[in-house]
Scaffold this active site. Structure first.
Site, short mmCIF file in Angstrom:
data_model
loop_
_atom_site.label_atom_id
_atom_site.label_comp_id
_atom_site.label_asym_id
_atom_site.label_seq_id
_atom_site.Cartn_x
_atom_site.Cartn_y
_atom_site.Cartn_z
N CYS A 35 0.81 -1.23 0.00
CA CYS A 35 0.00 0.00 0.00
C CYS A 35 0.84 1.27 0.00
CB CYS A 35 -0.90 0.02 1.23
SG CYS A 35 0.08 0.01 2.74
N ASP A 37 2.42 2.49 2.62
CA ASP A 37 2.49 3.13 3.93
C ASP A 37 3.88 2.96 4.54
OD1 ASP A 37 -0.08 3.84 3.62
OD2 ASP A 37 -0.93 2.39 5.01
N CYS A 60 -2.44 3.36 7.61
CA CYS A 60 -3.86 3.17 7.88
C CYS A 60 -4.12 2.89 9.36
CB CYS A 60 -4.37 2.01 7.05
SG CYS A 60 -3.74 0.43 7.63
N CYS A 104 -1.12 -5.32 6.97
CA CYS A 104 -0.75 -4.11 7.71
C CYS A 104 0.01 -4.46 8.99
CB CYS A 104 -1.99 -3.32 8.10
SG CYS A 104 -3.12 -3.04 6.74
FE1 FES Z 1 -1.12 0.25 4.40
FE2 FES Z 1 -2.57 -0.89 6.17
S1 FES Z 1 -3.23 -0.24 4.24
S2 FES Z 1 -0.46 -0.53 6.26
#
Ligand code: FES
Length: 148
Positions: A35, A37, A60, A104
């Site tokens: 994602c 992140d 998230c 995640c």
């Molecule tokens: Fe990226 Fe959860 S959607 S860490």
């Protein structure tokens, strides 16, 4: 929309140990290739124990909740005990995560393990390593981290 446990919601809304540690003994930073992140964990180590731990997450709600839980699980623990805190252990401590959000939880445990590796590398005189490498390193991830 995924359903979250009360514990996940609690840690998401009231995350523990958020921030940075100045002069940390180990830092683990990595990006989630799924994602994009990013997570950063700082540890302060004394007598082989994690005396303090803090995190910053650009991610998230599940990533924030798992990071918060990881810091609670390892604070005051020995490095050996902290190394055993896996993604599964974190998800279980949060009473589970929705399947689509399991990836995640990898971020927090991996960043912690990286911070421990970083600490050990510094201690061995090999310099900081925690900011550049990722456990499942590939070119794309490296790119992501360098340009974040
Ligand atoms: Fe990226 Fe959860 S959607 S860490």
């Amino acid at each position: 929309m995924p359903v979250y446990s009360e514990k996940v919601m609690d840690h998401f809304q009231h995350p523990r140990n958020v921030g940075e540690i100045e002069n940390a003994d180990g830092v683990g930073e990595l990006g989630n290739p799924t994602c994009g992140d990013i997570m950063k964990i700082y540890i302060k180590v004394k007598d082989d124990k994690i005396e303090d731990v803090k995190f910053k997450t650009f991610g998230c709600g599940a990533a924030i909740a798992t990071s918060s839980m990881v810091t609670e699980l390892v604070k005051g623990k020995t490095l050996e005990e902290a190394e055993k805190v896996s993604n599964g252990v974190v998800a279980e401590a949060l009473d589970g995560l929705p399947p689509v959000k399991m990836h995640c939880s990898n971020l927090a445990a991996d960043a912690l393990h990286l911070a421990i590796e970083d600490y050990k590398a510094r201690k061995a005189g090999k310099g900081p390593i925690g900011r550049v490498e990722t456990p499942e390193h590939d070119e794309d991830e490296h790119d992501l981290l360098e340009h974040a």
